[in-house]
Design an enzyme around this catalytic site. Structure first.
Site, short mmCIF file in Angstrom:
data_model
loop_
_atom_site.label_atom_id
_atom_site.label_comp_id
_atom_site.label_asym_id
_atom_site.label_seq_id
_atom_site.Cartn_x
_atom_site.Cartn_y
_atom_site.Cartn_z
N GLU A 138 0.89 -1.17 0.00
CA GLU A 138 0.00 0.00 0.00
C GLU A 138 0.92 1.21 0.00
OE1 GLU A 138 -3.10 -0.64 -0.28
OE2 GLU A 138 -3.42 -2.62 0.61
N CYS A 143 -1.75 9.42 2.97
CA CYS A 143 -1.55 8.90 1.62
C CYS A 143 -2.67 9.38 0.71
CB CYS A 143 -1.50 7.38 1.65
SG CYS A 143 -2.87 6.68 2.56
P1 NAP Z 1 8.41 4.92 4.63
O1 NAP Z 1 9.51 5.85 4.88
O2 NAP Z 1 8.34 4.26 3.31
O3 NAP Z 1 8.48 3.81 5.80
C1 NAP Z 1 7.48 2.84 5.95
C2 NAP Z 1 8.02 1.70 6.80
O4 NAP Z 1 9.04 1.00 6.09
C3 NAP Z 1 8.65 2.15 8.11
O5 NAP Z 1 8.33 1.22 9.11
C4 NAP Z 1 10.13 2.10 7.78
O6 NAP Z 1 10.94 2.00 8.90
C5 NAP Z 1 10.18 0.86 6.93
N1 NAP Z 1 11.37 0.71 6.09
C6 NAP Z 1 12.15 1.68 5.57
N2 NAP Z 1 13.15 1.14 4.83
C7 NAP Z 1 12.99 -0.20 4.89
C8 NAP Z 1 13.70 -1.32 4.34
N3 NAP Z 1 14.76 -1.17 3.55
N4 NAP Z 1 13.24 -2.57 4.62
C9 NAP Z 1 12.17 -2.76 5.38
N5 NAP Z 1 11.47 -1.75 5.94
C10 NAP Z 1 11.86 -0.48 5.69
O7 NAP Z 1 6.99 5.63 4.84
P2 NAP Z 1 6.55 6.65 5.97
O8 NAP Z 1 7.29 7.93 5.79
O9 NAP Z 1 6.56 6.02 7.30
O10 NAP Z 1 5.01 6.85 5.58
C11 NAP Z 1 4.60 7.71 4.59
C12 NAP Z 1 4.36 7.02 3.26
O11 NAP Z 1 3.40 5.98 3.42
C13 NAP Z 1 3.77 7.93 2.22
O12 NAP Z 1 4.37 7.68 0.98
C14 NAP Z 1 2.30 7.54 2.20
O13 NAP Z 1 1.63 7.86 1.01
C15 NAP Z 1 2.38 6.08 2.43
N6 NAP Z 1 1.12 5.53 2.96
C16 NAP Z 1 0.34 4.75 2.15
C17 NAP Z 1 -0.89 4.29 2.61
C18 NAP Z 1 -1.80 3.43 1.77
O14 NAP Z 1 -2.73 2.85 2.33
N7 NAP Z 1 -1.58 3.31 0.48
C19 NAP Z 1 -1.30 4.62 3.89
C20 NAP Z 1 -0.47 5.41 4.68
C21 NAP Z 1 0.74 5.85 4.21
P3 NAP Z 1 11.72 3.31 9.48
O15 NAP Z 1 10.70 4.27 9.93
O16 NAP Z 1 12.52 2.74 10.56
O17 NAP Z 1 12.53 3.85 8.32
#
Ligand code: NAP
Ligand code: MG
Length: 523
Positions: A287, A321
């Site tokens: 997602e 998002c």
């Molecule tokens: P993010 O930076 O992509 O991080 C998401 C998760 O992935 C965090 O737990 C992060 O941990 C982890 N992560 C990062 N690098 C990783 C790796 N190499 N391997 C495994 N896990 C890893 O996203 P965010 O800033 O938290 O959230 C915002 C994003 O989420 C936006 O792009 C938003 O649009 C999207 N989102 C989508 C939805 C949907 O339903 N489509 C809903 C909500 C949010 P760390 O924090 O420790 O880096």
């Protein structure tokens, strides 16, 4: 309160009791900040040599809790615990799994005000957004439970093949995959960890959950509810640490049978490719981000459109998002819509988001704060900032990441920021000659999460027929592109916004956590 159902669309007029209970919980929570929390592996508190602090974006000097910097070894231990619990949990009758998951949901309901107060402090959500996030979590879990129950555990008797001299009995059974990994983002730490975890568990998988580094506290409180529900030891595990070390170790472990990742496009696509390196294909529910458009026709209601756009652009500081980050308005309505959007934006109250009167809190962390300053600088040069564009640093804003809600226009349509998710309180508006032009621009991005429309009834059908997104709203003042709720608007994205084509909180969701087995017996 018994007749009030809190959703993102009803939250604008909450009963008084919601406020008094939130205030009471906030007071309690504020009185116990800074505690150390372990990871939860195999039902035990688990500590590591290195720790990190979760601080509040409202005041970065405020330490909310101390958490474990999980290592690759912790990742492997959590997965091993989940693997060991799988035989017992997967063979537990579905009725019992449903009962235990409903119990977890009830425990979340009991703690909703406490967890919402933590969410407000840790993410910077206003109190209603925080309550919404936590309330949505048991709603998602119950939806998955209801689907398993409605389908009687997904065991279906199939047709009898026309054999001569033999009688065949054929069953189709959906069975869990095994160990499921749930990686969640900071912006909906409760719903986007608890929803997928609940679905995976009720389907019979065991789970390892890893929250974002910005939000370990909320997810720890949620994990306690899952554990306290009485699932077998190791059925649900909670680990904390960085994505680059702990997250990577989890994804690379061959003992993971499926995963749900919610987060950014770049990280999600990286995980998707990494996960494909395994020996065989395993399910990956992704997602991802959005760049969600609202289109306003010349027949659109200006007041509804402006309200919906402002709510969706600036709810949770634009860090949804589903946030409305692009607006296309037909020339005939353009001046009116822009004027009203700017007026409503200027009325929004920024401050400490736990205060009842505040709509906008801070952005989540130093990196988002920096991005805001860089993007607004770039947009000032490329176009016209109609309102906002500055960070707030005086008085109560001094120690937090506060940014003004920003409306920008006159940015050339070729500019990269029309296509890149900023994930901040910044929305760009553009005048179009007609609706076809608006739709062409709206769809001309890699994302396809949500979209909104304001116009006549006939035009609304045209909008649904042509928009390329998973969740779409016509003429909705409660939110142009935001505000989905399980059972009403199942949530998921198309194109670069999601991999599964099936939305959470809907009819086709929990099945994704199971694979089909056919059982044929000849008498
Ligand atoms: P993010 O930076 O992509 O991080 C998401 C998760 O992935 C965090 O737990 C992060 O941990 C982890 N992560 C990062 N690098 C990783 C790796 N190499 N391997 C495994 N896990 C890893 O996203 P965010 O800033 O938290 O959230 C915002 C994003 O989420 C936006 O792009 C938003 O649009 C999207 N989102 C989508 C939805 C949907 O339903 N489509 C809903 C909500 C949010 P760390 O924090 O420790 O880096
Ligand atoms: Mg934080």
């Amino acid at each position: 309160m018994s007749t009030f159902e809190l959703t993102y669309a009803t939250m604008f007029n909450p009963p008084e009791e919601l406020h008094t209970r939130f205030d009471a919980a906030l007071k309690l929570v504020n009185g116990s900040l800074g505690k150390e929390y372990g990871m939860l592996i195999n039902g035990e508190e688990c500590f590591s040599d290195h720790k990190f602090k979760s601080t509040s974006p409202i005041n970065t000097k405020q330490v909310l809790g101390v958490f474990q910097t999980g290592t690759a070894q912790n990742a492997n231990d959590a997965i091993a615990a989940a693997r060991a619990a799988f035989p017992v949990w997967s063979r537990t009758p579905w009725q019992e799994r449903v009962r235990l998951l409903r119990k977890a949901a009830a425990l979340m309901d009991e703690r909703i005000f406490e967890i919402a107060a933590a969410t407000s402090l840790e993410v910077g959500k206003n109190r209603m957004e925080a309550l919404g996030d936590v309330a949505e979590t048991p709603a998602l879990i119950r939806y998955s439970c209801d689907e398993v129950e409605r389908n009687q555990g997904f065991k279906v008797k199939m047709g009898q093949d026309p054999l001569v001299g033999y009688t065949a009995t054929n069953y189709s059974v959906l069975k869990p995959y095994g160990v499921w990994l749930v990686i969640s983002p900071f912006n909906f730490p409760a719903a986007l960890t608890g929803g997928p975890t609940g679905a995976a568990l009720v389907a019979g998988n065991t789970v390892v959950m890893k929250p974002a580094t910005d939000t370990p506290w909320v997810v720890r409180l949620l994990a306690e509810c899952f554990v306290a529900a009485g699932l077998p030891k190791g059925a649900v595990n909670f680990v904390t640490g960085s994505g680059s070390v702990l997250g990577k170790a989890l994804v690379e472990n061959p003992e993971i049978d499926g995963l749900t990742f919610t987060g950014s496009y770049d990280v999600g696509m990286g995980i998707y490719r990494q996960f494909a390196e395994g020996r065989y294909v395993r399910p990956a529910i992704l997602e991802l981000g959005g760049k969600n458009p609202a289109i306003v026709s010349k027949h659109g209601d200006v007041e509804r459109a402006a309200l919906g756009i402002v709510r969706s652009a600036f709810g949770l500081q634009g860090q949804k998002c589903s946030a409305c980050s692009r607006v296309f308005v037909e020339a005939e309505r353009y001046e009116q819509v822009v004027a009203r959007v700017v007026e409503l934006t200027q009325k929004l109250n920024i401050g400490n988001p736990t205060d009842r009167s505040v709509y906008l809190g801070p952005v989540v962390n130093a990196s988002a704060y920096r991005d805001y300053q860089n993007f607004t600088k770039e947009l000032k040069e490329a176009g016209t900032i109609l309102t906002g564009g500055e960070i707030l640093t005086e008085g109560e804003f001094a120690e937090g990441y506060f940014c003004q809600p920003t409306i920008v226009t006159d940015v050339p349509i070729e500019h990269r920021l029309w296509k890149q998710e900023m994930f901040l309180p910044i929305t760009m508006i553009h005048k179009v000659a007609n609706l076809d032009e608006a739709m062409q621009l709206a769809n001309d991005v890699d994302y396809g999460l949500t979209s909104g429309f304001y116009g006549s009834k006939e035009e609304a059908q045209w909008f649904f027929d042509n928009t390329q997104a998973g969740v779409n709203y016509a003429n909705r003042p409660q939110g142009a592109t935001t505000g989905a709720w399980p059972g009403y608007q199942p949530f998921g994205g198309w194109k670069g916004s999601g991999s599964s084509g099936k939305n959470a909180g809907g009819h086709y969701y929990v099945q994704m956590y199971m694979h089909e087995q056919i059982q044929t017996t000849i008498d």
